[in-house]
Enzyme design. Sequence first.
Site, PDB file in Angstrom:
ATOM      1  N   LYS A 163      56.695  -8.443  -3.379  1.00  0.00           N
ATOM      2  CA  LYS A 163      55.954  -7.774  -4.457  1.00  0.00           C
ATOM      3  C   LYS A 163      56.823  -7.789  -5.705  1.00  0.00           C
ATOM      4  O   LYS A 163      57.726  -6.983  -5.864  1.00  0.00           O
ATOM      5  CB  LYS A 163      55.609  -6.341  -4.067  1.00  0.00           C
ATOM      6  CG  LYS A 163      54.331  -5.768  -4.721  1.00  0.00           C
ATOM      7  CD  LYS A 163      54.401  -5.586  -6.218  1.00  0.00           C
ATOM      8  CE  LYS A 163      55.175  -4.352  -6.604  1.00  0.00           C
ATOM      9  NZ  LYS A 163      55.136  -4.110  -8.093  1.00  0.00           N
ATOM     10  N   GLU A 214      69.459  -1.636  -4.130  1.00  0.00           N
ATOM     11  CA  GLU A 214      70.364  -1.782  -5.279  1.00  0.00           C
ATOM     12  C   GLU A 214      69.651  -1.121  -6.437  1.00  0.00           C
ATOM     13  O   GLU A 214      68.632  -1.621  -6.921  1.00  0.00           O
ATOM     14  CB  GLU A 214      70.659  -3.256  -5.550  1.00  0.00           C
ATOM     15  CG  GLU A 214      71.841  -3.466  -6.468  1.00  0.00           C
ATOM     16  CD  GLU A 214      71.432  -3.602  -7.922  1.00  0.00           C
ATOM     17  OE1 GLU A 214      71.655  -2.628  -8.683  1.00  0.00           O
ATOM     18  OE2 GLU A 214      70.908  -4.646  -8.294  1.00  0.00           O
ATOM     19  N   CYS A 236      71.073  -3.955 -14.494  1.00  0.00           N
ATOM     20  CA  CYS A 236      71.648  -2.756 -13.872  1.00  0.00           C
ATOM     21  C   CYS A 236      73.161  -2.734 -13.983  1.00  0.00           C
ATOM     22  O   CYS A 236      73.776  -1.677 -13.886  1.00  0.00           O
ATOM     23  CB  CYS A 236      71.225  -2.678 -12.414  1.00  0.00           C
ATOM     24  SG  CYS A 236      71.625  -4.158 -11.462  1.00  0.00           S
ATOM     25  N   GLU A 275      70.565   6.934 -17.333  1.00  0.00           N
ATOM     26  CA  GLU A 275      70.417   5.488 -17.527  1.00  0.00           C
ATOM     27  C   GLU A 275      69.340   5.211 -18.578  1.00  0.00           C
ATOM     28  O   GLU A 275      68.213   5.686 -18.467  1.00  0.00           O
ATOM     29  CB  GLU A 275      70.050   4.807 -16.219  1.00  0.00           C
ATOM     30  CG  GLU A 275      69.967   3.294 -16.344  1.00  0.00           C
ATOM     31  CD  GLU A 275      69.561   2.606 -15.059  1.00  0.00           C
ATOM     32  OE1 GLU A 275      70.039   1.478 -14.823  1.00  0.00           O
ATOM     33  OE2 GLU A 275      68.768   3.195 -14.289  1.00  0.00           O
TER      34      GLU A 275
END
Length: 500
Positions: free
Chosen positions: A191, A267, A301, A403
């Site tokens: 996906k 992750e 990231c 973040e």
Amino acid sequence: MSLWTPELLTGQPKSVGLLRNFVDGEFVENGSTFAKVSPVTGEQIFDVCEADESAVDTAVQAARAALKGPWGRLSEQERAVVLRRVADGLERRFEDLVAAEVGDTGKSISQARTLDIPRGAANFRAFADFATTAATESYTTVLPDGRRALNYAVRKPVGVVAIVVPWNLPLLLLTWKVAPALACGNAVVVKPSEETPASATVLAEVMAEAGVPPGVFNLVHGFGPLSAGEYLTRHPGVDAITFTGESATGTAIAKVAADRVKSVSFELGGKNAGLVFADADLDAAVEGSVRSVFTNGGQVCLCTERLYVERPIFTEFCSRLAQRASELTYGWPADEATMNMPLISKQHRDKVLSYYDLARSEGAEVLTGGGVPSFGDARDGGCYVQPTVVTGLPQDARATTEEIFGPICHIAPFDTEDEAYALANDSDYGLAATVWTRDVGRAHRAGPALDVGIVWINTWFLRDLRTPFGGMKLSGVGREGGTHSLAFYSEPTNVCIELT
């Protein structure tokens, strides 16, 4: 006419095509469609078929059936041959993949050609090698009465693996998971992000062209909650889930997986720190920080959002980094010199801009950027923001703890090595860090001192695919890369034989 037209490279496509799901070896249309728009101009590029719950169930059932078919009877060496054919196919379709990746993300054609697409093919070749060369355990056991036994381990596939990947490095991260999963003999249901459906569709085409048996690779498009993502991760026929993306989504998937004790590999996000010591090569530290902060529009990231600079060079470093950020070139994606790419969507742009405003309200001094560029052409309908450098915020400000995932960093001074490590570790995240120093002893002290999964010394984003990749704290669970990936995508069985 091919969907992967050169117009995708300009950010100004001339027509709208349809991207379909790939289930049991066939492209299928089902359910409703949604629009994929260009982040460069805001214009629609594709209609995308959204997989409903029935389509996801069909994909999972096809994957389970494939495990019992010819795919399940292949040896590691035979699977490696298939993976190398896929790698060859990706290279033959190189320009189509570049067009798909640039169209989806708006990144520069130079980045797609030198990083994203080459890594896709490299991932398949690397895991073909790992799976056929990795050793398993073997022990000779001697009992007190003199009898002996031979113990050895064999690797077996986990089963059906759900692979959910984000939009920032779509093909790279997708192949990073699909390649080891197939190398270990699993079947997968993929996906991709709803924001980046195109390169995954080309990969499905390559799978069919390479002769991958039906059901081994399945692709379902859609969103997260109450769409393909939720239907897939909740499906009882899924044996393991691997996900890369934001921490909140990882938490939600973990709760679902816990009900059936499914294996998970996550992750997740990062609020990565960079440490610049006074003895560093300042030119290298500035240029390295430009890369680690602004690559891919800060939408990696592993990007650096917090920079800590030793006080004797703090003022000069701030000035030089801000100057370099202001010089980064805009341009259309097809321009080789383009450095600044748009953010992936208007929704994400609004989020990043809200953090620009938040930083100002918390007392930040904006050294450069902080707004939206103006072009006077179709790019004004896109999702661009300015590369931004700020300073002056306290350690506990939201803009320095949450973040942002955009082209922004905050710079703060430090006075001692221990203080630098303490500042870097003062975060709920623990993915990566960069350290800039000429002190060999300090370079070796940094790894054990920093609470992260990856430490780069005098470089950034330099990867060896054999090494462990992953994070601590809110940045993830588990490790990928080399034998670490094989460990997740396979189940070891110990065989014990008494020797007479």
